[in-house]
Design a protein around this motif. Structure first.
Motif, PDB file in Angstrom:
ATOM      1  N   HIS A 593      10.385   1.823  -0.382  1.00 27.40           N
ATOM      2  CA  HIS A 593      11.475   2.334  -1.212  1.00 27.40           C
ATOM      3  C   HIS A 593      10.897   3.248  -2.286  1.00 27.40           C
ATOM      4  O   HIS A 593       9.729   3.139  -2.640  1.00 27.40           O
ATOM      5  CB  HIS A 593      12.234   1.194  -1.893  1.00 27.40           C
ATOM      6  N   CYS A 628      16.953   5.402  -4.896  1.00 25.30           N
ATOM      7  CA  CYS A 628      15.843   5.254  -3.955  1.00 25.30           C
ATOM      8  C   CYS A 628      15.570   6.611  -3.320  1.00 25.30           C
ATOM      9  O   CYS A 628      16.444   7.216  -2.722  1.00 25.30           O
ATOM     10  CB  CYS A 628      16.181   4.215  -2.888  1.00 25.30           C
ATOM     11  N   HIS A 630      13.100   7.215  -1.074  1.00 28.58           N
ATOM     12  CA  HIS A 630      12.398   7.120   0.215  1.00 28.58           C
ATOM     13  C   HIS A 630      13.349   6.603   1.278  1.00 28.58           C
ATOM     14  O   HIS A 630      13.881   5.486   1.145  1.00 28.58           O
ATOM     15  CB  HIS A 630      11.200   6.173   0.066  1.00 28.58           C
ATOM     16  N   PHE A 631      13.577   7.380   2.323  1.00 23.95           N
ATOM     17  CA  PHE A 631      14.592   6.985   3.307  1.00 23.95           C
ATOM     18  C   PHE A 631      14.237   5.643   3.940  1.00 23.95           C
ATOM     19  O   PHE A 631      13.223   5.494   4.586  1.00 23.95           O
ATOM     20  CB  PHE A 631      14.772   8.057   4.385  1.00 23.95           C
ATOM     21  N   CYS A 632      15.116   4.661   3.713  1.00 22.55           N
ATOM     22  CA  CYS A 632      14.753   3.288   4.053  1.00 22.55           C
ATOM     23  C   CYS A 632      15.772   2.593   4.932  1.00 22.55           C
ATOM     24  O   CYS A 632      15.473   1.585   5.565  1.00 22.55           O
ATOM     25  CB  CYS A 632      14.587   2.483   2.770  1.00 22.55           C
ATOM     26  N   HIS A 636      20.688   4.019   2.492  1.00 23.51           N
ATOM     27  CA  HIS A 636      19.695   4.567   1.555  1.00 23.51           C
ATOM     28  C   HIS A 636      20.353   5.365   0.428  1.00 23.51           C
ATOM     29  O   HIS A 636      19.980   5.229  -0.743  1.00 23.51           O
ATOM     30  CB  HIS A 636      18.732   5.433   2.371  1.00 23.51           C
ATOM     31  N   MET A 639      21.608   3.234  -2.270  1.00 28.72           N
ATOM     32  CA  MET A 639      20.631   2.358  -2.934  1.00 28.72           C
ATOM     33  C   MET A 639      20.318   2.930  -4.319  1.00 28.72           C
ATOM     34  O   MET A 639      19.444   3.773  -4.484  1.00 28.72           O
ATOM     35  CB  MET A 639      19.359   2.233  -2.084  1.00 28.72           C
TER      36      MET A 639
END
Ligand code: RUQ
Ligand code: CUA
Ligand code: CA
Length: 647
Positions: A593, A628, A630-632, A636, A639
């Motif tokens: 993340h 967030c 960072h593609f999670c 996402h 987030m």
């Protein structure tokens, strides 16, 4: 469903996965949700690359050749490159040349948060006001730690020429974990770890890292003696590989360029292009002969133990006198200055441990120095240091660095000729002894263009395998689509397994990969996730999450677990010093993340089970979305958390 790593990677039927994402979308809590998109991925490590004689060969059915790696296949080697004045370290696969990762070291990296998080700042070093001491660096040489004469997959050491630092990268996490500042020097250029202990034969692994200083300065360098150019000096430095403390230094005549170490641990070598100790261009080129300088490690360390040292300025590092005047008797000398032709550049030891190959640079020659003979000189058995030279072949114009194939051949980069020259070590020795029939040069290959370092697969170890040579060329000119005034450089993959060298792949590289090493992939054993307990500030449970105030210092403890942060919002007051501690409780490999705060210049990532923190002053009142980066997960974008700074 649990967060178990193996379960999460099991392939799921398409419909099941669709249903799963639908439920994930409506619920924000619960461990199973962390699977997210990671569930779509199949375990890549379950697909072995093609083994056997042809490295990287892909089955013909996949459209692969001996030198390409088909989709879904893995490379057979890692290549680690220093990135020059970009300050980072890069990780590639060979033979494909695909770039996997950039490891920030001396640079600032806003994706990872290197130079932004408190943890990275502590490694880089800070000023009293908490800002990073340096945010630039110039990485030239990187070399991994050794056990038994080959790479052990533990550490990678890399220099910073600008601010005179030595960094260590852990090869299991591929992150920088320590940086040492070298005192008393400028222009820290060559570096090489030792391969065993010079005295204790049971220590067969790296315990020291040697560092050469290229530029000479007044000692101490506090503004006195600046006009007394003749008194400027360089030092050779030894750093402890574990503690990364500077152990000792040696005062020398001349300067240091590249560094090499012997396989028996007894000697370290450095080339010297400025034996003239000149400060101007013509001065540095005035002498026909410069040197390759050898250090007797056991003797130097005995002198340090015996207290035969001095210190400079406020540095506590013991300095041994290795100048010529103080080392006239070979039997007690710390140093041996071997004369070699004009302004030499690289020094590389052959994988059998027998020879140091120095490249002439301004002389079209290479100089081969025999390790045993240098030891003999230190025993007083040779008259002149020059007697240690056993060959001096003509190679071509601008020789810079030499690599080996383990079959008795050397490969020297020729900067001015834009060539790699392959030559026979045996042939060169015979020719030097007067054998007119000896064949020295075996092959020449044009490279594109102006090669700096050339290096072979496992070539700086006893396991040198003679399969590949990579030529890192300083100019690519017309080889790639133009991208503006700054061109990429060329990293050319060359098959050296036959009599003739063959270029098999052109790989553009962003400036400026400088030196690299090629490691068999099974030597590298990366960890999959972090250990939560390795972080003293970890926020381990949701109940520990919250806002904690101590005067105007506020600590915000946060957890990331896909697709949510533990606090949907948190409140601080304008003027507070805010520390955000973020633990990523996801346990799935690659489920990283990010955490960025609008208009506060904060951005960093947390990998699975990792904890990081940032500290800043809440100097602007208002609402600031944290999200967030960072593609999670499918959620996402959602987030997020809200930082509310009350006026
Ligand atoms: S030196 S290009 Cu910085 Cu490696 Cu020879
Ligand atoms: Cu978490 Cu994107
Ligand atoms: Ca010179």
């Amino acid at each position: 469903m649990s967060q178990d790593h193996n379960q999460s990677l099991a392939p799921m039927p398409d419909t099941g996965r669709r249903r799963f994402l639908n439920t994930a979308a409506v619920s924000l809590a619960g461990a199973g949700l962390a699977v997210g998109l990671a569930a779509c991925k199949q375990d890549a490590t379950a697909t072995p690359a093609v083994a056997g004689a042809a490295p990287g060969a892909a089955p013909a059915a996949h459209g692969g050749s001996e030198y390409s790696v088909a989709p879904g296949q893995l490379d057979t080697y890692y290549m680690f490159s220093s990135a020059g004045h970009a300050g980072d370290v890069r990780v590639f696969g060979l033979p494909s040349g695909r770039e996997f990762k950039r490891i920030p070291v001396f640079n600032t990296d806003c994706m990872i948060g290197w130079g932004i998080t408190n943890e990275s700042k502590a490694i880089i070093g800070t000023n009293p006001d908490g800002t990073v001491k340096y945010n630039t660096g110039d990485t030239h040489h990187l070399h991994p730690s050794y056990t038994d004469g080959t790479y052990d997959g533990k550490y990678l050491f890399v220099n910073d020429k600008i601010n005179c630092r030595l960094a260590r990268v852990r090869l299991d996490t591929m992150e920088c974990d320590k940086i040492a500042q070298l005192p008393n020097i400028q222009g820290f250029h060559g570096t090489f770890p030792d391969k065993r202990d010079p005295v204790d034969s049971s220590i067969n692994h790296t315990t020291r890292v040697f560092c050469g200083a290229e530029f000479s300065v007044p000692l101490p360098n506090f503004g006195k003696g600046i006009d007394d150019v003749a008194a400027y000096r360089s030092l050779f430095t030894c750093v402890d590989a574990e503690s990364m403390e500077v152990r000792w230094q040696v005062l020398i005549d001349g300067n240091c360029e590249l560094v090499a170490t012997s396989y028996d641990g007894k000697l370290a070598a450095t080339t010297q292009y400025n034996t003239e100790m000149g400060t101007s261009f013509p001065d540095m080129m005035s002498a026909e002969w410069d040197s390759c300088l050898f250090f007797n490690i056991a003797r130097i360390e005995q002198a340090v133990k015996d207290g035969k040292v001095k210190t400079y300025g406020d540095s506590k590092v013991p300095v041994v006198d290795g100048t010529k005047a103080a080392n006239t008797d070979p039997k007690t000398a710390f140093t041996c200055y071997v004369p070699i032709p004009k302004n030499p550049h690289g020094v590389n030891i052959s994988p059998d441990g027998k020879y140091y190959a120095c490249a002439g640079k301004l002389s079209p020659s290479g100089s081969l120095i025999e390790h045993e003979k240098v030891l003999k000189w230190f025993e007083g058995e040779l008259k002149e240091p020059r007697e240690t030279v056993v060959a001096e072949p003509d190679l071509g114009l601008g020789p810079l660095h030499t690599a080996f194939d383990g079959r008795g051949n050397a490969y020297t980069t020729l900067f001015l000729d834009s060539q790699i020259v392959k030559w026979s070590i045996d042939g060169a020795i015979k020719a030097y002894q007067g054998d007119k029939n000896a064949t020295v040069v075996l092959d020449r290959l044009d490279v594109h263009y102006q090669p700096g370092h050339g290096f072979t697969s496992m070539g700086e170890t006893r396991e040198c395998d003679g399969k590949f040579l990579v030529s890192d060329n300083k100019f690519s000119k017309d080889r790639f689509l133009p991208v503006g005034p700054l061109h990429p450089e060329t990293s050319q993959l060359i098959d050296i397994s036959g009599d003739k060298m063959v270029i098999v792949h052109d790989n553009p590289v962003s400036s400026e990969p400088h030196d690299s090493i090629i490691i068999r992939r099974e030597i590298i054993r990366p960890v999959k996730i972090y250990n939560l307990d390795d972080f003293p500030n970890a926020v381990k449970e949701h109940k520990d999450s919250g806002v904690f105030r101590d005067g105007n210092k506020v600590t915000v403890k946060l957890i990331s677990q896909a697709p949510a942060f533990s606090l949907p919002e948190f409140r601080v007051k304008k003027g507070d010093e805010v520390t955000i501690v973020l633990t990523n409780l996801d346990k799935i490999e690659d489920l990283t993340h990010g955490f960025a705060i609008q208009r506060y210049n904060i951005n960093f990532i947390v990998n699975p089970q990792e904890t990081k923190s940032v500290t800043f002053k809440a100097d602007k009142a208002g609402v600031f979305w944290c999200y967030c980066t960072h593609f999670c997960h499918a959620m996402h974008m959602e987030m997020r958390s809200r930082m509310i700074v009350e006026a």
